[in-house]
Design an enzyme around this catalytic site. Structure first.
Site, PDB file in Angstrom:
ATOM      1  N   ASP A 188       2.835 -55.083 -54.324  1.00 31.50           N
ATOM      2  CA  ASP A 188       2.612 -54.011 -53.365  1.00 31.50           C
ATOM      3  C   ASP A 188       3.743 -54.189 -52.377  1.00 31.50           C
ATOM      4  OD1 ASP A 188      -0.352 -52.000 -51.941  1.00 31.50           O
ATOM      5  OD2 ASP A 188       1.446 -52.883 -50.908  1.00 31.50           O
ATOM      6  N   GLY A 238      -9.530 -44.129 -47.344  1.00 35.97           N
ATOM      7  CA  GLY A 238      -8.225 -44.649 -46.681  1.00 35.97           C
ATOM      8  C   GLY A 238      -6.920 -44.214 -48.120  1.00 35.97           C
ATOM      9  N   HIS A 273      -4.537 -46.013 -58.985  1.00 43.08           N
ATOM     10  CA  HIS A 273      -4.068 -47.578 -58.841  1.00 43.08           C
ATOM     11  C   HIS A 273      -5.415 -48.056 -58.402  1.00 43.08           C
ATOM     12  CE1 HIS A 273      -3.784 -46.033 -54.788  1.00 43.08           C
ATOM     13  NE2 HIS A 273      -3.504 -46.907 -54.570  1.00 43.08           N
ATOM     14  N   HIS A 291      -5.944 -52.357 -57.250  1.00 48.49           N
ATOM     15  CA  HIS A 291      -5.222 -53.470 -56.341  1.00 48.49           C
ATOM     16  C   HIS A 291      -5.903 -54.179 -56.974  1.00 48.49           C
ATOM     17  CE1 HIS A 291      -4.057 -50.824 -52.864  1.00 48.49           C
ATOM     18  NE2 HIS A 291      -5.208 -49.829 -53.131  1.00 48.49           N
TER      19      HIS A 291
HETATM   20  P1  5GP Z   1      -3.980 -47.153 -51.644  1.00 51.27           P
HETATM   21  O1  5GP Z   1      -3.820 -46.556 -49.730  1.00 51.27           O
HETATM   22  O2  5GP Z   1      -3.920 -45.080 -51.127  1.00 51.27           O
HETATM   23  O3  5GP Z   1      -5.093 -47.236 -51.870  1.00 51.27           O
HETATM   24  O4  5GP Z   1      -2.542 -47.635 -51.702  1.00 51.27           O
HETATM   25  C1  5GP Z   1      -1.360 -47.652 -51.432  1.00 51.27           C
HETATM   26  C2  5GP Z   1      -0.480 -48.865 -51.375  1.00 51.27           C
HETATM   27  O5  5GP Z   1       0.500 -48.420 -52.046  1.00 51.27           O
HETATM   28  C3  5GP Z   1      -0.489 -49.545 -50.336  1.00 51.27           C
HETATM   29  O6  5GP Z   1      -1.290 -51.641 -50.517  1.00 51.27           O
HETATM   30  C4  5GP Z   1       0.729 -49.683 -49.450  1.00 51.27           C
HETATM   31  O7  5GP Z   1       1.238 -50.731 -49.528  1.00 51.27           O
HETATM   32  C5  5GP Z   1       1.125 -49.612 -52.535  1.00 51.27           C
HETATM   33  N1  5GP Z   1       2.268 -48.517 -51.128  1.00 51.27           N
HETATM   34  C6  5GP Z   1       2.821 -47.413 -51.129  1.00 51.27           C
HETATM   35  N2  5GP Z   1       4.470 -47.041 -51.337  1.00 51.27           N
HETATM   36  C7  5GP Z   1       5.231 -48.104 -51.927  1.00 51.27           C
HETATM   37  C8  5GP Z   1       5.758 -48.325 -52.384  1.00 51.27           C
HETATM   38  O8  5GP Z   1       7.049 -47.702 -52.313  1.00 51.27           O
HETATM   39  N3  5GP Z   1       6.184 -49.651 -53.259  1.00 51.27           N
HETATM   40  C9  5GP Z   1       5.556 -50.513 -53.257  1.00 51.27           C
HETATM   41  N4  5GP Z   1       5.605 -51.440 -54.182  1.00 51.27           N
HETATM   42  N5  5GP Z   1       3.936 -50.583 -52.861  1.00 51.27           N
HETATM   43  C10 5GP Z   1       3.880 -48.780 -52.206  1.00 51.27           C
END
Ligand code: 5GP
Ligand code: ZN
Length: 115
Positions: A30, A93, A100, A102
């Site tokens: 991340d 959020g 995905h 985490h």
């Molecule tokens: P969500 O809030 O959708 O569950 O998590 C999205 C995650 O993707 C966040 O933790 C954010 O830091 C990560 N993220 C967003 N854009 C990028 C990117 O361009 N590269 C990487 N490696 N992580 C990303």
């Protein structure tokens, strides 16, 4: 899918630190880690949210958990433990509309999953 940041990472149009890849799954660090270990495990198939998972994805979803298991063992954090989170929709959020997982670890995580 066009304009999907994770599809662009899958196609290597956006750089990332890849920790695992096979025909159906990619895993990368991340960019904004919430813990010392913060890996995103992502199916290469564009599935927008958990609510879009169907019967035809069941092998893929099972495979994702196998991949998480393998990464945890190979990278040495299986024994200490870790947490797996998938956000879905507005109240969670979820920012990136490509499903995905985490994988968080590398320290004692908070006792509460939500604040
Ligand atoms: P969500 O809030 O959708 O569950 O998590 C999205 C995650 O993707 C966040 O933790 C954010 O830091 C990560 N993220 C967003 N854009 C990028 C990117 O361009 N590269 C990487 N490696 N992580 C990303
Ligand atoms: Zn996508």
């Amino acid at each position: 899918m066009e304009d999907c940041i994770f599809c662009k990472i899958i196609k290597k149009e956006i750089p990332s630190t890849i920790v695992y890849e096979d025909d159906s799954v990619i895993a990368f660090n991340d960019v904004n880690p919430a813990a010392p270990i913060h890996i995103l495990v992502v199916p290469k198939k564009h599935i927008a949210t958990l609510l879009d998972v169907t019967e035809e994805d069941k092998e893929l979803i099972a495979h994702i958990y196998e991949v998480i298991n393998q990464i945890a063992r190979e990278r040495g954090f299986a024994e200490n433990g870790f947490r797996v989170i998938t956000n879905c929709g507005r109240d969670s959020g979820q920012e990136v509309m490509h499903i995905h997982f985490h994988v968080l670890g590398g320290k004692k995580l908070g006792d509460k999953i939500v604040e």
